[in-house]
Design a protein around this motif. Structure first.
Motif, PDB file in Angstrom:
ATOM      1  N   UNK A 104       3.651  -8.878  14.862  1.00 13.25           N
ATOM      2  CA  UNK A 104       4.237  -9.281  13.590  1.00 13.25           C
ATOM      3  C   UNK A 104       3.159  -9.958  12.752  1.00 13.25           C
ATOM      4  N   UNK A 105       2.971  -9.450  11.538  1.00 12.17           N
ATOM      5  CA  UNK A 105       2.022 -10.055  10.606  1.00 12.17           C
ATOM      6  C   UNK A 105       2.728 -10.176   9.266  1.00 12.17           C
ATOM      7  N   UNK A 106       3.568 -11.196   9.162  1.00 17.30           N
ATOM      8  CA  UNK A 106       4.378 -11.381   7.968  1.00 17.30           C
ATOM      9  C   UNK A 106       3.611 -12.201   6.937  1.00 17.30           C
ATOM     10  N   UNK A 107       3.133 -11.525   5.922  1.00 20.58           N
ATOM     11  CA  UNK A 107       2.361 -12.146   4.852  1.00 20.58           C
ATOM     12  C   UNK A 107       1.172 -12.940   5.376  1.00 20.58           C
ATOM     13  N   UNK A 108       0.547 -12.433   6.443  1.00 20.33           N
ATOM     14  CA  UNK A 108      -0.677 -13.085   6.904  1.00 20.33           C
ATOM     15  C   UNK A 108      -1.879 -12.147   6.782  1.00 20.33           C
ATOM     16  N   UNK A 135       4.707  -4.836  12.544  1.00 23.85           N
ATOM     17  CA  UNK A 135       5.405  -5.274  11.340  1.00 23.85           C
ATOM     18  C   UNK A 135       4.373  -5.905  10.420  1.00 23.85           C
ATOM     19  N   UNK A 136       4.209  -5.330   9.237  1.00 21.56           N
ATOM     20  CA  UNK A 136       3.296  -5.870   8.233  1.00 21.56           C
ATOM     21  C   UNK A 136       4.064  -6.117   6.943  1.00 21.56           C
ATOM     22  N   UNK A 137       3.771  -7.198   6.281  1.00 21.58           N
ATOM     23  CA  UNK A 137       4.315  -7.416   4.947  1.00 21.58           C
ATOM     24  C   UNK A 137       3.167  -7.846   4.036  1.00 21.58           C
ATOM     25  N   UNK A 138       3.261  -7.416   2.781  1.00 24.08           N
ATOM     26  CA  UNK A 138       2.164  -7.569   1.834  1.00 24.08           C
ATOM     27  C   UNK A 138       2.623  -8.230   0.549  1.00 24.08           C
ATOM     28  N   UNK A 159      -6.878 -17.689  -0.628  1.00 23.43           N
ATOM     29  CA  UNK A 159      -7.450 -16.349  -0.768  1.00 23.43           C
ATOM     30  C   UNK A 159      -6.347 -15.334  -0.521  1.00 23.43           C
ATOM     31  N   UNK A 160      -6.302 -14.303  -1.356  1.00 20.83           N
ATOM     32  CA  UNK A 160      -5.278 -13.277  -1.262  1.00 20.83           C
ATOM     33  C   UNK A 160      -5.888 -11.896  -1.469  1.00 20.83           C
ATOM     34  N   UNK A 161      -5.615 -11.017  -0.534  1.00 21.56           N
ATOM     35  CA  UNK A 161      -5.983  -9.624  -0.648  1.00 21.56           C
ATOM     36  C   UNK A 161      -4.717  -8.869  -1.034  1.00 21.56           C
ATOM     37  N   UNK A 162      -4.623  -8.466  -2.275  1.00 23.01           N
ATOM     38  CA  UNK A 162      -3.450  -7.725  -2.744  1.00 23.01           C
ATOM     39  C   UNK A 162      -3.681  -6.258  -2.425  1.00 23.01           C
ATOM     40  N   UNK A 163      -2.779  -5.680  -1.638  1.00 18.79           N
ATOM     41  CA  UNK A 163      -2.947  -4.314  -1.166  1.00 18.79           C
ATOM     42  C   UNK A 163      -2.334  -3.276  -2.092  1.00 18.79           C
ATOM     43  N   UNK A 164      -1.214  -3.590  -2.686  1.00 12.43           N
ATOM     44  CA  UNK A 164      -0.429  -2.593  -3.393  1.00 12.43           C
ATOM     45  C   UNK A 164      -0.703  -2.603  -4.890  1.00 12.43           C
ATOM     46  N   UNK A 165      -0.795  -1.432  -5.423  1.00 11.48           N
ATOM     47  CA  UNK A 165      -0.991  -1.278  -6.854  1.00 11.48           C
ATOM     48  C   UNK A 165       0.373  -1.164  -7.507  1.00 11.48           C
TER      49      UNK A 165
END
Length: 167
Positions: A104-108, A135-138, A159-165
Motif C-alpha cells: 500500500x502506497x497511499x499518497x506516499x 495499491x497506489x494513489x496519486x 516535495x511533490x511529484x505530480x504524475x497525472x496530467x
C-alpha cells in the motif's frame, strides 16, 4: 538538503496536527483488501499517521508499516499498537522477495522524484508474491516536480511529484 529530507523534516514538524486532520482510511482501501487473502501480509509504505494500518489490522491482516518520519511513526503507533513499524525509506526495501500479499502506497509515492519511480515499482514487484496486489494513489494535476504548501501549514513546503496530467 535533498527533496526527500526536506519533506521528512516537514512531516516531523506537522505530525501532531496532521493526526487531527486526516482521520479516515484511504478512499479505496476496501477494494484493495478484496485482493488480499485472509491473514495475508501487507506492507504499508510512507504510512504517515496510519489510519490505514488500524483499519487493516482490525480486518485481520498482518501488517508491516514503514515511514521515514519518526514523528509520524510515533503517532501511528498510537493508532495501531499491534502493527510492526519500521523507520525505513521505501526506495530501499530490505524485505526478501515474495514477502507480501499486498503493498500500500497511499499518497506516499508522490514524494519520490520521477527518476526513482521505475526502480521503486520494481522493488514493489520484487517483494510482492506472484498474485500480490499494489495499491497506489496519486496527486492529480499538471505532471511536474514541485514544492507545495503542506495541507496543514502553508509555510511548510513538501516535495511533490505530480504524475497525472489534467485533461
Amino acid at each position: 538538503m535533498n527533496k526527500i529530507k526536506k519533506t521528512i523534516v516537514v512531516y516531523n514538524e506537522i505530525a501532531a496536527t496532521y493526526a487531527k486532520t486526516f482521520e479516515k482510511p484511504s478512499e479505496h482501501i476496501d477494494e484493495f483488501l478484496k485482493f488480499i487473502p485472509r491473514n495475508g501480509r501487507i506492507l504499508d509504505t510512507g504510512c504517515g499517521l496510519d489510519v490505514d494500518a488500524k483499519y487493516i489490522q482490525e480486518r485481520g491482516f498482518a501488517l508491516t508499516v514503514i515511514d521515514l518520519s519518526k514523528k509520524m511513526l510515533e503517532t501511528a503507533k498510537n493508532y495501531a499498537p499491534l502493527v510492526k513499524f519500521k523507520s525505513l525509506y521505501y526506495r530501499k526495501l530490505i524485505f526478501p522477495s515474495n514477502s507480501f500479499n499486498g503493498a500500500l502506497s497511499s499518497f506516499s509515492i508522490i514524494h519520490i522524484p520521477k527518476k526513482e519511480v521505475l526502480a521503486t515499482l520494481k522493488d514493489f514487484h520484487k517483494i510482492l508474491k506472484k498474485e500480490g496486489t499494489l495499491y497506489l494513489s496519486f496527486q492529480e494535476g499538471n505532471s511536474q516536480e514541485i514544492f507545495i504548501d503542506s495541507p496543514i501549514q502553508n509555510n511548510k513546503k513538501l516535495f511533490l511529484n505530480v504524475f497525472l496530467q489534467k485533461k
